[in-house]
Design a protein around this motif. Sequence first.
Motif, PDB file in Angstrom:
ATOM      1  N   GLN A 135       0.851  -1.118   0.064  1.00  0.00           N
ATOM      2  CA  GLN A 135      -0.098   0.018   0.122  1.00  0.00           C
ATOM      3  C   GLN A 135       0.985   1.173  -0.032  1.00  0.00           C
ATOM      4  OE1 GLN A 135      -2.962  -0.056  -0.404  1.00  0.00           O
ATOM      5  NE2 GLN A 135      -3.467   2.389  -0.341  1.00  0.00           N
ATOM      6  N   GLU A 136       1.935   1.256   0.884  1.00  0.00           N
ATOM      7  CA  GLU A 136       2.872   2.378   0.770  1.00  0.00           C
ATOM      8  C   GLU A 136       3.593   2.510  -0.516  1.00  0.00           C
ATOM      9  OE1 GLU A 136       4.258   1.595   5.503  1.00  0.00           O
ATOM     10  OE2 GLU A 136       5.920   1.666   4.037  1.00  0.00           O
ATOM     11  N   LEU A 137       3.923   1.315  -1.222  1.00  0.00           N
ATOM     12  CA  LEU A 137       4.582   1.600  -2.342  1.00  0.00           C
ATOM     13  C   LEU A 137       3.491   2.112  -3.501  1.00  0.00           C
ATOM     14  CD1 LEU A 137       6.611  -1.737  -2.510  1.00  0.00           C
ATOM     15  CD2 LEU A 137       7.640   0.755  -2.471  1.00  0.00           C
ATOM     16  N   TYR A 138       2.416   1.524  -3.389  1.00  0.00           N
ATOM     17  CA  TYR A 138       1.294   2.070  -4.207  1.00  0.00           C
ATOM     18  C   TYR A 138       1.249   3.707  -4.193  1.00  0.00           C
ATOM     19  CZ  TYR A 138      -3.122   3.091  -6.256  1.00  0.00           C
ATOM     20  OH  TYR A 138      -4.047   3.334  -6.975  1.00  0.00           O
ATOM     21  N   GLU A 139       0.945   3.971  -2.782  1.00  0.00           N
ATOM     22  CA  GLU A 139       0.826   5.196  -2.493  1.00  0.00           C
ATOM     23  C   GLU A 139       1.798   6.300  -3.048  1.00  0.00           C
ATOM     24  OE1 GLU A 139      -1.756   7.165  -1.278  1.00  0.00           O
ATOM     25  OE2 GLU A 139      -2.881   5.454  -1.281  1.00  0.00           O
ATOM     26  N   LYS A 140       3.182   5.886  -2.938  1.00  0.00           N
ATOM     27  CA  LYS A 140       4.235   6.463  -3.286  1.00  0.00           C
ATOM     28  C   LYS A 140       4.211   6.606  -4.852  1.00  0.00           C
ATOM     29  CE  LYS A 140       9.151   6.419  -2.849  1.00  0.00           C
ATOM     30  NZ  LYS A 140      10.324   5.504  -2.547  1.00  0.00           N
ATOM     31  N   GLU A 141       4.035   5.354  -5.432  1.00  0.00           N
ATOM     32  CA  GLU A 141       3.909   5.586  -6.891  1.00  0.00           C
ATOM     33  C   GLU A 141       2.741   6.559  -7.483  1.00  0.00           C
ATOM     34  OE1 GLU A 141       3.505   4.685 -10.921  1.00  0.00           O
ATOM     35  OE2 GLU A 141       1.910   4.301  -9.696  1.00  0.00           O
ATOM     36  N   ARG A 142       1.652   6.574  -6.804  1.00  0.00           N
ATOM     37  CA  ARG A 142       0.444   7.512  -6.970  1.00  0.00           C
ATOM     38  C   ARG A 142       0.840   8.917  -6.913  1.00  0.00           C
ATOM     39  NH1 ARG A 142      -3.550   9.914  -4.645  1.00  0.00           N
ATOM     40  NH2 ARG A 142      -2.896   9.141  -2.682  1.00  0.00           N
ATOM     41  N   ARG A 143       1.419   9.138  -5.671  1.00  0.00           N
ATOM     42  CA  ARG A 143       1.992  10.524  -5.540  1.00  0.00           C
ATOM     43  C   ARG A 143       3.060  11.238  -6.717  1.00  0.00           C
ATOM     44  NH1 ARG A 143       2.553   9.282  -0.148  1.00  0.00           N
ATOM     45  NH2 ARG A 143       4.740   8.934  -0.416  1.00  0.00           N
ATOM     46  N   LEU A 144       4.058  10.313  -6.995  1.00  0.00           N
ATOM     47  CA  LEU A 144       4.911  10.538  -8.047  1.00  0.00           C
ATOM     48  C   LEU A 144       4.220  10.728  -9.323  1.00  0.00           C
ATOM     49  CD1 LEU A 144       7.908   8.128  -7.312  1.00  0.00           C
ATOM     50  CD2 LEU A 144       7.961  10.642  -6.994  1.00  0.00           C
ATOM     51  N   ARG A 145       3.063   9.895  -9.665  1.00  0.00           N
ATOM     52  CA  ARG A 145       2.538   9.966 -11.019  1.00  0.00           C
ATOM     53  C   ARG A 145       1.830  11.484 -10.986  1.00  0.00           C
ATOM     54  NH1 ARG A 145      -2.269   7.211 -11.480  1.00  0.00           N
ATOM     55  NH2 ARG A 145      -1.264   5.615 -10.020  1.00  0.00           N
ATOM     56  N   GLU A 146       1.252  11.819  -9.711  1.00  0.00           N
ATOM     57  CA  GLU A 146       0.415  12.832  -9.742  1.00  0.00           C
ATOM     58  C   GLU A 146       1.301  14.088  -9.961  1.00  0.00           C
ATOM     59  OE1 GLU A 146      -3.356  11.465  -7.045  1.00  0.00           O
ATOM     60  OE2 GLU A 146      -1.918  13.124  -6.182  1.00  0.00           O
ATOM     61  N   GLU A 147       2.462  14.070  -9.246  1.00  0.00           N
ATOM     62  CA  GLU A 147       3.601  14.998  -9.620  1.00  0.00           C
ATOM     63  C   GLU A 147       3.946  15.307 -10.872  1.00  0.00           C
ATOM     64  OE1 GLU A 147       5.367  14.486  -4.812  1.00  0.00           O
ATOM     65  OE2 GLU A 147       6.674  14.561  -6.657  1.00  0.00           O
ATOM     66  N   ARG A 148       4.130  14.133 -11.561  1.00  0.00           N
ATOM     67  CA  ARG A 148       4.624  14.144 -12.959  1.00  0.00           C
ATOM     68  C   ARG A 148       3.563  14.838 -13.657  1.00  0.00           C
ATOM     69  NH1 ARG A 148       6.624   8.758 -12.570  1.00  0.00           N
ATOM     70  NH2 ARG A 148       4.856   8.133 -13.462  1.00  0.00           N
ATOM     71  N   GLU A 149       2.048  14.159 -13.217  1.00  0.00           N
ATOM     72  CA  GLU A 149       1.055  14.593 -14.431  1.00  0.00           C
ATOM     73  C   GLU A 149       1.041  16.233 -14.367  1.00  0.00           C
ATOM     74  OE1 GLU A 149      -1.531  10.737 -14.630  1.00  0.00           O
ATOM     75  OE2 GLU A 149      -2.399  12.443 -13.442  1.00  0.00           O
ATOM     76  N   ALA A 150       1.103  16.775 -12.959  1.00  0.00           N
ATOM     77  CA  ALA A 150       0.940  18.207 -12.505  1.00  0.00           C
ATOM     78  C   ALA A 150       2.180  18.954 -13.243  1.00  0.00           C
ATOM     79  CB  ALA A 150       1.076  18.435 -11.186  1.00  0.00           C
ATOM     80  N   GLU A 151       3.511  18.288 -13.180  1.00  0.00           N
ATOM     81  CA  GLU A 151       4.471  18.928 -14.025  1.00  0.00           C
ATOM     82  C   GLU A 151       4.173  19.024 -15.491  1.00  0.00           C
ATOM     83  OE1 GLU A 151       7.823  20.880 -14.598  1.00  0.00           O
ATOM     84  OE2 GLU A 151       7.017  20.505 -12.526  1.00  0.00           O
TER      85      GLU A 151
END
Length: 395
Positions: A135-151
Amino acid sequence: MEDESLNVLLIEDNPGDALLIRKVLDEVDSASFRLETVDRLSTGLGELNGRKVDVILLDLSLPDSQGIDTFVRVYSEAPEVPIVVLTGLDDETLAVEAVRQGAQDYLVKGRADSNVLARSMRYAIERKRVEERLQELYEKERRLREEREAEINKRVEFTRALVHELKTPLTSVMASSELLMSELKAGPLLKLAENLYRGACNLNRRIDELLDLARGELGMIQLSCKPLDIVRLLHAVAEDMALAFASHGQSLRLDVPSRLPLVWADEERLEQVVVNLLNNACKFTPEGGTITLRALEDGARLIVEVEDTGSGIDENEQKRLFDPYNRLESDRERLSGLGLGLSLCKMLVSLHGGDIWIKSRKGSGSTFSFSIPLNRMPQGQENAETGDAYESADD
Ligand SMILES: Nc1ncnc2c1ncn2[C@@H]1O[C@H](COP(=O)(O)OP(=O)(O)OP(=O)(O)O)[C@@H](O)[C@H]1O
Ligand SMILES: [Mg+2]
């Protein structure tokens, strides 16, 4: 030393079953488990708030709660604590449902000996840890994906603003100089207006290339594909560029069959690719050289080639030329350019579902080739019809 015994909360209203569990656990090793027993759900939820619990053994039929609801209430109170559901023989389906909803395991009452019970609780704890890690890894991946999308969104916005800021004044310079040219008819001022117009057009083309590169990286380029007669396109490009080759003392040869199947392509974008390759051939071939523009059908694809008798390119330099800003060391000082042409060609060809490659040897000229799939539409264009073979108007 750290206390390694497990805090087990048993929520079970049947005193006989509760006693059996205690006996079974004592058989394993009473020091390994600290068992706390409660007989109502409400008391169990209270325990979860007040003390450290490593694993819950849960009977689903309690005086103050029945069935899957019992599990749901415990799970929402303490989602971090692993739960092993205790079930009778006749309500195993319910226990399976609890596992589906997040319980780590279930045991049939009276069937679990000491080893099975101990193994199940330890397994439940480990499984919960793994789930949490995932779950932690998934959350981390989701956060990174969201940051990438925002960028990316930020860059898309910036690129849109840049297009507007650069193109608006330039369009008005081009329009004004064109108007001046038509007003001035002749004389030295006309020459100035023509220079102005040519300069603005060159600048416009350069800006378009830079913007295309940015747009391409952000997935902002939309092809507008139609069935395209490549034979006609190649003849038209060759005609437009004949003067440029002649002024460099080079000859342009066309090796194009009179008839080729239509391809699904964006005419303007494909023309951009061919023009870029021809411009390079012109720029990197000395006076007296020959440039051949060729097209051929090769199985399920159509191939266009630009062959020159120019300087040629060393094998280990060839691949990186399709990356942006890469130019041969020997050309950097000598010839103008930004090193964008080939990377744009690669991007546009791959948007069409094709490939681009080079065959060359230092000192023996180069052949740049690209392919476009036949009878296949680029992605996002699948609803249109495929084209049939076309008899060229130049026959
Ligand atoms: N036909 C060719 N013969 C020899 N070298 C070439 C040929 N085409 C490209 N190159 C080499 O590949 C490099 C990259 O080509 P590319 O078209 O991307 O950039 P450019 O022509 O230098 O600049 P731009 O296309 O942005 O005006 C060139 O600088 C040159 O060194
Ligand atoms: Mg170029």
